[in-house]
Design a protein around this motif. Structure first.
Motif, PDB file in Angstrom:
ATOM      1  N   THR A  32       0.836  -1.201   0.000  1.00 37.82           N
ATOM      2  CA  THR A  32       0.000   0.000   0.000  1.00 37.82           C
ATOM      3  C   THR A  32       0.868   1.247   0.000  1.00 37.82           C
ATOM      4  O   THR A  32       0.600   2.202  -0.734  1.00 37.82           O
ATOM      5  CB  THR A  32      -0.947  -0.005   1.211  1.00 37.82           C
ATOM      6  N   THR A  82      -6.109   3.351   0.474  1.00 43.10           N
ATOM      7  CA  THR A  82      -5.558   3.692   1.781  1.00 43.10           C
ATOM      8  C   THR A  82      -6.607   3.715   2.876  1.00 43.10           C
ATOM      9  O   THR A  82      -7.771   3.994   2.616  1.00 43.10           O
ATOM     10  CB  THR A  82      -4.819   5.044   1.738  1.00 43.10           C
ATOM     11  N   ASP A  83      -6.141   3.411   4.073  1.00 38.64           N
ATOM     12  CA  ASP A  83      -6.965   3.620   5.253  1.00 38.64           C
ATOM     13  C   ASP A  83      -6.197   4.494   6.243  1.00 38.64           C
ATOM     14  O   ASP A  83      -6.559   4.617   7.395  1.00 38.64           O
ATOM     15  CB  ASP A  83      -7.385   2.288   5.883  1.00 38.64           C
ATOM     16  N   ASN A  84      -5.135   5.127   5.750  1.00 40.38           N
ATOM     17  CA  ASN A  84      -4.306   6.013   6.558  1.00 40.38           C
ATOM     18  C   ASN A  84      -4.953   7.392   6.598  1.00 40.38           C
ATOM     19  O   ASN A  84      -5.222   7.997   5.555  1.00 40.38           O
ATOM     20  CB  ASN A  84      -2.905   6.086   5.942  1.00 40.38           C
ATOM     21  N   SER A  88      -5.431  10.122   3.581  1.00 44.41           N
ATOM     22  CA  SER A  88      -6.800  10.487   3.194  1.00 44.41           C
ATOM     23  C   SER A  88      -6.996  12.002   3.233  1.00 44.41           C
ATOM     24  O   SER A  88      -7.606  12.577   2.331  1.00 44.41           O
ATOM     25  CB  SER A  88      -7.811   9.808   4.106  1.00 44.41           C
TER      26      SER A  88
END
Length: 130
Positions: A32, A82-84, A88
């Motif tokens: 990622t 992304t889940d950061n 984001s």
């Protein structure tokens, strides 16, 4: 004796899985991050193209729109992967800056200020780089 070997193999297999799971998750995080860096690099190229397009707006006004489209496409790719929270936010900020430049062009501004786009792209690159 065969039963004991089977239990040992099972224990070894379970231990291997237990050790491999965090590594797989780590690889996913690395993948990622690499995707983020690569896409941020593509966005940087698109921002450079945008700067050139704005400088040459009199010659070809469609170039700026194409550069903005390219940035938005790359932002969608990062946003989907992304889940950061920091990434984001940087994606959202850059998306808003791109929307503002697009609006300025649609309102007839032939030389819109793209400083917020370059600043936001720099921030995205910073948060994507480990």
């Amino acid at each position: 004796m065969a039963s004991r070997r089977r239990r040992n193999r099972t224990a070894v297999a379970l231990a291997s899985l237990a050790l491999a799971a965090p590594l797989a998750a780590g690889c996913s995080a690395v993948d990622t991050a690499l995707d983020c860096v690569q896409t941020a690099d593509s966005i940087a190229d698109s921002v450079t193209d945008l700067q050139q397009a704005v400088d040459n707006a009199a010659n070809d006004p469609t170039q700026a729109q194409e550069s903005l489209d390219s940035i938005e496409k790359n932002l969608d790719e990062i946003g989907d992967k992304t889940d950061n929270a920091d990434v984001s936010k940087a994606v959202d900020d850059l998306g808003q800056a791109v929307a503002n430049v697009r609006q300025a062009i649609e309102n007839g501004d032939e030389t819109p200020d793209i400083t917020p786009v370059t600043d936001a792209a720099g921030e995205l690159t910073k948060v994507c780089t480990p």
